[in-house]
Design a protein around this motif. Structure first.
Motif, PDB file in Angstrom:
ATOM      1  N   ASP A 186       1.370  -0.127  -5.265  1.00 47.21           N
ATOM      2  CA  ASP A 186       1.878  -1.484  -5.061  1.00 47.21           C
ATOM      3  C   ASP A 186       1.979  -1.818  -3.576  1.00 47.21           C
ATOM      4  O   ASP A 186       1.667  -2.928  -3.161  1.00 47.21           O
ATOM      5  CB  ASP A 186       3.241  -1.653  -5.740  1.00 47.21           C
ATOM      6  CG  ASP A 186       3.657  -3.111  -5.785  1.00 47.21           C
ATOM      7  OD1 ASP A 186       2.829  -3.950  -6.209  1.00 47.21           O
ATOM      8  OD2 ASP A 186       4.795  -3.417  -5.378  1.00 47.21           O
ATOM      9  N   ARG A 197      -1.477  -2.630  -2.226  1.00 47.52           N
ATOM     10  CA  ARG A 197      -1.894  -3.986  -2.565  1.00 47.52           C
ATOM     11  C   ARG A 197      -1.206  -4.995  -1.655  1.00 47.52           C
ATOM     12  O   ARG A 197      -1.840  -5.929  -1.156  1.00 47.52           O
ATOM     13  CB  ARG A 197      -1.573  -4.296  -4.023  1.00 47.52           C
ATOM     14  CG  ARG A 197      -2.036  -5.678  -4.460  1.00 47.52           C
ATOM     15  CD  ARG A 197      -1.561  -6.033  -5.859  1.00 47.52           C
ATOM     16  NE  ARG A 197      -0.136  -5.830  -6.060  1.00 47.52           N
ATOM     17  CZ  ARG A 197       0.824  -6.646  -5.585  1.00 47.52           C
ATOM     18  NH1 ARG A 197       0.507  -7.695  -4.877  1.00 47.52           N
ATOM     19  NH2 ARG A 197       2.093  -6.403  -5.833  1.00 47.52           N
ATOM     20  N   GLN A 198       0.084  -4.795  -1.398  1.00 59.31           N
ATOM     21  CA  GLN A 198       0.823  -5.708  -0.519  1.00 59.31           C
ATOM     22  C   GLN A 198       0.264  -5.675   0.898  1.00 59.31           C
ATOM     23  O   GLN A 198       0.132  -6.717   1.542  1.00 59.31           O
ATOM     24  CB  GLN A 198       2.305  -5.361  -0.509  1.00 59.31           C
ATOM     25  CG  GLN A 198       2.995  -5.680  -1.814  1.00 59.31           C
ATOM     26  CD  GLN A 198       4.441  -5.214  -1.827  1.00 59.31           C
ATOM     27  OE1 GLN A 198       4.973  -4.729  -0.829  1.00 59.31           O
ATOM     28  NE2 GLN A 198       5.090  -5.347  -2.965  1.00 59.31           N
TER      29      GLN A 198
END
Length: 88
Positions: free
Chosen positions: A40, A43-44
């Protein structure tokens, strides 16, 4: 270099843009992103990096270690990079 620092350098260069221009190539290593990050966070980081580059009209050259591209999420990061017009 942190993204905020990159944005600061880009913005500062735009302010000083009255003089002669110098071509610069922006390179990004270790795509899809640093392996020490959880998916995650990777992706950020991708989203923030692409947003900063797009905001300032910058195209970059990215480097990836092929054997580290293992998941669909990794491939999605690289596809987003290419979709934005950057070189891989």
């Amino acid at each position: 270099m942190m993204l905020g620092s990159l944005a600061l350098h880009v913005a500062f260069g735009a302010v000083l843009g009255a003089g002669p221009t110098v071509p610069v190539v922006v390179t990004v290593d270790d795509l899809p992103s640093p392996l020490s990050l959880k998916p995650d966070a990777r992706r950020q980081l991708k989203d923030k990096l692409l947003a900063v580059l797009k905001k300032h009209g910058i195209y970059a050259v990215g480097f990836a270690v092929g054997k580290e591209v293992k998941t669909d999420a990794d491939r999605a990061i690289l596809n987003a990079w290419l979709h934005e017009g950057h070189v891989l």
